[in-house]
Design an enzyme around this catalytic site. Structure first.
Site, short mmCIF file in Angstrom:
data_model
loop_
_atom_site.label_atom_id
_atom_site.label_comp_id
_atom_site.label_asym_id
_atom_site.label_seq_id
_atom_site.Cartn_x
_atom_site.Cartn_y
_atom_site.Cartn_z
N PRO A 48 0.84 -1.19 0.00
CA PRO A 48 0.00 0.00 0.00
C PRO A 48 0.88 1.24 0.00
O PRO A 48 1.76 1.39 0.85
CB PRO A 48 -0.79 -0.13 1.32
N CYS A 160 2.85 4.01 9.00
CA CYS A 160 3.24 5.28 8.38
C CYS A 160 4.06 6.11 9.36
O CYS A 160 3.60 6.40 10.48
CB CYS A 160 2.00 6.06 7.95
N LYS A 199 -0.56 -3.81 9.21
CA LYS A 199 0.84 -3.63 8.83
C LYS A 199 1.53 -2.77 9.88
O LYS A 199 1.05 -1.67 10.20
CB LYS A 199 0.94 -2.96 7.45
N ASN A 264 13.91 -3.85 2.04
CA ASN A 264 15.14 -4.28 1.35
C ASN A 264 14.91 -4.99 0.03
O ASN A 264 15.79 -5.71 -0.44
CB ASN A 264 15.99 -5.20 2.25
#
Length: 594
Positions: A48, A160, A199, A264
């Protein structure tokens, strides 16, 4: 070569037929691994991203896979603001287009038959999770109920790290309030007909992160995505994601818990490395996907490359930026504009006729950027045609997507950069002209590459040296150096490739970031050690606060369960109770979203 899908045009189309009954028709709600398996156990996930993981970009990412494998890729919508989504029809229309009509303020039950359009179309855009940021459980639930018919799960953004999330009290800035996090997830788990997922970012210690993860799962999350960076790791201090922390979670969470890893992922090969290192069920890519939407597709074998894929004399290759640009615009023509993409000549390869390169470009005689605005888009009429369908979320991110995709090309060809900076949202004719510019630049680069036997780009390669060799180059056998990564990912500017951020130590050396405070900058070693001790003490205090918040949340859950059991026994009924939590049990009050 993977080909583009076609969109259903009306009720007679296959996708529309599949939607003759609303997707919320009677079915058993699945949870955890059973749910994950029901959507195909996807290994690869488009992350997202605010204004960047919209329908067209998801379609572009899927288009590089064989058609039979496209439904095996999971994708998330951009993050939506729960309060705005619940309250504003205009906000919903400008961010989410599951059907041609507007989403009603309140979903009828059952949801009436409708013809699918873009977002969540079961023929081309599934599986799909819709992500929200929120800090009020009831508001989050109201927003989530509106998207239930058009997606497979609702995700809560707890990662976020940006300043706007701090100001609005959402994302990673909720991690100190584990009771609130529990409430947000649990209200969706208890009241939606589809699963809820979440998340998060890691915390300072593995123990605190594990307690955090357990709280999220205990609240009812079916899938947990873990970004292996802490909240403060952003911008020039982004650094590397900690795959070991994710592995620790995998080893200490129940086997039935579904775990996605994030961080990564720069190239296709990193996907398998991440899965092996973390033991996660799936791997999510954000920036790597923005630089290369074909990152999830297996690169073609040597000697079997389609025209869209370039391979150099050293054996390394990548998707051509002009080819990816074409795909992107063709999808916009097809889905957003509802028109056939323009007829295009075959992609150029050295040896082809070059007469087309001699004709003048049309529509690019635009003045310099206005001094009154960064891009001049709001003050000057420079479009060669009228803009259209500006309300579509699929136009909002075009300029940003192209700057990301063409980052290495525009660093060499400033005329393309300037043309892209002047582009107006929704002006497809300007994007087509920029594509023409890019195709010419790529053709010229390929011709020069063949003429010089590859020497025209060889000089750009960073030199790999090892520590102690005495060569005046950056040391690369160092976990705090990005030189080796740059070398491994480096391609000529006409091939897609990731953007490599300098690691914090390198950014500090280059002056991109400054040490905290003048005292720390000029202090002798003793004071520096004192500062490190203070920082460690502060972080330990923060971790203890988070763990205490998790314990409080668990106690809150246990108390609610006991009350529910007592009341059920007293009533003599087996009716399920909706858990309610007293606001005083929260570790701090919830501020309104701004």
């Amino acid at each position: 070569m993977a080909t583009l899908a076609t969109i259903p045009n009306g009720p007679s189309a296959p996708a529309a037929a599949a939607m003759a009954v609303a997707p919320t028709a009677q079915h058993k709600k699945l949870h955890g691994r059973a749910f994950y398996e029901s959507i195909g156990s996807p290994k690869y996930i488009v992350a997202p991203m605010v204004d960047q993981s919209e329908f067209i970009w998801r379609m572009l990412s899927r288009s590089f896979l064989p058609e039979s494998e496209r439904s095996s890729m999971l994708a998330y919508t951009p993050m939506f603001h729960a309060r705005l989504f619940a309250e504003s029809q205009r906000y919903r229309d400008s961010h989410f287009e599951p059907m041609r009509d507007s989403i009603p303020d309140i979903q009828p039950d059952p949801v009436p038959t409708f013809t699918p359009h873009l977002d969540g179309n079961p023929a081309i855009d599934r599986p799909l999770f819709v992500q929200f940021c929120a800090n009020d459980p009831e508001t989050l639930l109201a927003a989530a109920k509106l998207v239930v018919p058009y997606c497979d799960a609702v995700d809560l953004n707890l990662g976020c790290p940006q300043g706007i999330a701090k100001k609005g009290h959402y994302g990673s800035f909720l991690q100190e309030d584990q009771t609130l996090i529990y409430k947000l997830i649990n209200i969706l788990h208890e009241n939606l007909s589809i699963p809820v997922t979440a998340k998060i970012r890691i915390l300072e210690t593995k123990e605190a992160t594990l307690e955090y993860a357990k709280n999220v799962l205990r609240a009812g999350a079916s899938i947990l995505t873990v970004h292996g960076r802490r909240r403060e790791q952003k911008g020039h201090i982004t650094g590397l994601a900690d795959w070991n922390m994710i592995r620790y979670l995998r080893d200490n969470l129940p086997a039935e818990a579904v775990l996605f890893a994030n961080g990564n992922i720069l190239q296709h090969g990193d996907l398998a490395k991440c899965l092996a290192a973390t033991g996660a069920d799936g791997v999510m890519s954000a920036e790597g996907n923005l630089s290369n939407p074909g990152i999830f597709a297996v690169p073609p074998p040597v000697g079997e490359e389609p025209l869209e894929y370039w391979r150099g004399k050293d054996g390394r290759g990548g998707w051509r930026v002009d080819a990816v640009f074409r795909r992107y615009l063709d999808l916009i023509h097809q889905y957003v504009r509802g028109k056939e993409p323009p007829k295009r000549r075959p992609l150029f390869v050295p040896g082809d006729d070059t007469k087309w390169m001699e004709t003048a470009l049309e529509g690019m005689d635009v003045p310099p950027l206005s001094s009154k605005t960064k891009t001049g888009r709001s003050l000057d009429k420079r479009s060669s045609g009228k803009t259209e369908a500006l309300h579509s979320p699929n136009y909002v991110g075009v300029q940003a997507h192209l700057f990301h995709l063409l980052r290495h090309l525009v660093s060499v060809h400033h005329d393309v950069r300037n043309a892209l900076a002047r582009s107006k949202m929704g002006d497809i004719s300007v994007y087509e002209n920029i594509l023409e510019m890019v195709e010419r630049k790529v053709a010229e680069g390929l011709i020069e590459y063949e003429k010089t036997d590859g020497q025209n780009v060889a000089a750009d390669d960073p030199v790999i040296v090892k520590e102690g060799e005495g060569v005046e180059e950056e040391v690369v056998d160092d976990i705090e150096s990005s030189v080796r990564t740059v070398r491994e990912c480096k391609r000529p500017w006409w091939a897609v490739q990731p953007i490599i951020r300098p690691l914090p130590k390198e950014a500090l050396a280059k002056g991109a970031i400054q040490p905290k405070g003048k005292k720390q900058q000029h202090a002798p070693n003793g004071n520096g050690e004192q500062q490190q001790a203070k920082d460690k003490k502060r972080k330990d205090k923060e971790n203890k606060k988070i763990v205490a918040s998790v314990v409080a949340a668990a106690a809150c859950v246990a108390g609610a369960t006991l009350v529910a059991g007592a009341e059920q026994q007293k009533d003599g009924t087996g009716a399920s109770l909706k858990r309610k939590f007293d606001d005083s049990e929260s570790s701090k009050s919830v501020k309104a979203l701004t």
